[in-house]
Write an enzyme that holds these catalytic residues in place. Sequence first.
Site, PDB file in Angstrom:
ATOM      1  N   HIS A  99       9.829   8.476  20.854  1.00  0.00           N
ATOM      2  CA  HIS A  99       9.790   7.108  20.351  1.00  0.00           C
ATOM      3  C   HIS A  99      10.709   6.904  19.160  1.00  0.00           C
ATOM      4  O   HIS A  99      10.956   5.773  18.755  1.00  0.00           O
ATOM      5  CB  HIS A  99       8.351   6.702  19.983  1.00  0.00           C
ATOM      6  N   HIS A 125      12.930   9.030   9.451  1.00  0.00           N
ATOM      7  CA  HIS A 125      13.181   8.653  10.840  1.00  0.00           C
ATOM      8  C   HIS A 125      13.602   7.193  10.890  1.00  0.00           C
ATOM      9  O   HIS A 125      13.409   6.433   9.945  1.00  0.00           O
ATOM     10  CB  HIS A 125      11.946   8.896  11.718  1.00  0.00           C
ATOM     11  N   HIS A 127      13.883   3.350  13.044  1.00  0.00           N
ATOM     12  CA  HIS A 127      13.344   2.421  14.037  1.00  0.00           C
ATOM     13  C   HIS A 127      14.383   1.341  14.302  1.00  0.00           C
ATOM     14  O   HIS A 127      15.054   0.872  13.369  1.00  0.00           O
ATOM     15  CB  HIS A 127      12.063   1.748  13.528  1.00  0.00           C
ATOM     16  N   HIS A 144      12.743   5.040   7.515  1.00  0.00           N
ATOM     17  CA  HIS A 144      11.542   5.401   6.774  1.00  0.00           C
ATOM     18  C   HIS A 144      11.703   6.802   6.197  1.00  0.00           C
ATOM     19  O   HIS A 144      11.941   7.756   6.944  1.00  0.00           O
ATOM     20  CB  HIS A 144      10.308   5.369   7.672  1.00  0.00           C
ATOM     21  N   THR A 214       2.696   3.423  10.760  1.00  0.00           N
ATOM     22  CA  THR A 214       2.996   2.414  11.788  1.00  0.00           C
ATOM     23  C   THR A 214       2.892   2.946  13.208  1.00  0.00           C
ATOM     24  O   THR A 214       3.188   2.230  14.163  1.00  0.00           O
ATOM     25  CB  THR A 214       4.400   1.817  11.573  1.00  0.00           C
ATOM     26  N   THR A 215       2.502   4.189  13.362  1.00  0.00           N
ATOM     27  CA  THR A 215       2.166   4.739  14.674  1.00  0.00           C
ATOM     28  C   THR A 215       0.809   5.420  14.538  1.00  0.00           C
ATOM     29  O   THR A 215       0.353   5.709  13.426  1.00  0.00           O
ATOM     30  CB  THR A 215       3.209   5.756  15.177  1.00  0.00           C
TER      31      THR A 215
END
Length: 269
Positions: A99, A125, A127, A144, A214-215
């Site tokens: 992801h 990481h 997004h 992030h 957020t995950t």
Amino acid sequence: MGSTRLVVLLAAALMLAAAAFPAARAQETDHEEEFSYIIGEENGPEHWGEIKPEWAHCGKGEMQSPIDLSHRRVTLVRDLGYLNHTYRAAEASIVNRGHDIMVRFDGNAGSVVINGTEYYLRQLHWHSPSEHTVDGRRYDMELHMVHESANKKAAVIGLLYEVGHSSDGFLRKMEPYLRMIADKKDREEKVGVIDPRGARGRASVYLRYMGSLTTPPCTEGVVWNIVKRVRTVSKHQLELLREAVHDVSLVIFFFPSTGPIRSVFPPFT
């Protein structure tokens, strides 16, 4: 000098002390097959809280991230100061988590001090598109930088990007490794010594609010710090990140948040 210093020190504050929240582990699940970003799927965002008991915050949490950083919710605070960091180059690995793409620091990459607490940089990481929005606007990418304190509390520094003519210097150094793990879910490669200072940049003005991972497991009590200055990423770099995880356009699910946002003036003009 007085006015210049004032602008630099206009930063975000917490209405509630971080200690009032449970310790948030700086650990997101690495098992992408267990959840999806696609709304409507059985394991989509609206069902995350039902998949596992330990993911209950994803469905019932009251301080969930990401949020829309609306200027109408921003309160000016003049006395917080800088996000003082002492980052350093350290051994690292790059991981295709399916992801997203993560750079995990295997050595000591330094730390940032927030409200007197030292948070150690563990990983960063990307997004795409951005998870947070500003006054309803979604940016092309969000980075992030995930930190963890000695007491396992989490703090994240977020940086927003828009596509432009110039490329991002930190990503440019990572491009060979991105190609190496592209289309290889759960692939991990050593990348040698990486300097996180190139990812952080020098921007000083930021917004802060209390939120969550957020995950899954969507753990709350995370100190979010979103840098005001929007950076530039090239279209090629953005495509490289998306192709590495088979992503044409990531669908982001937004959670409501009752938390306050404290920040700079003028906020994101």
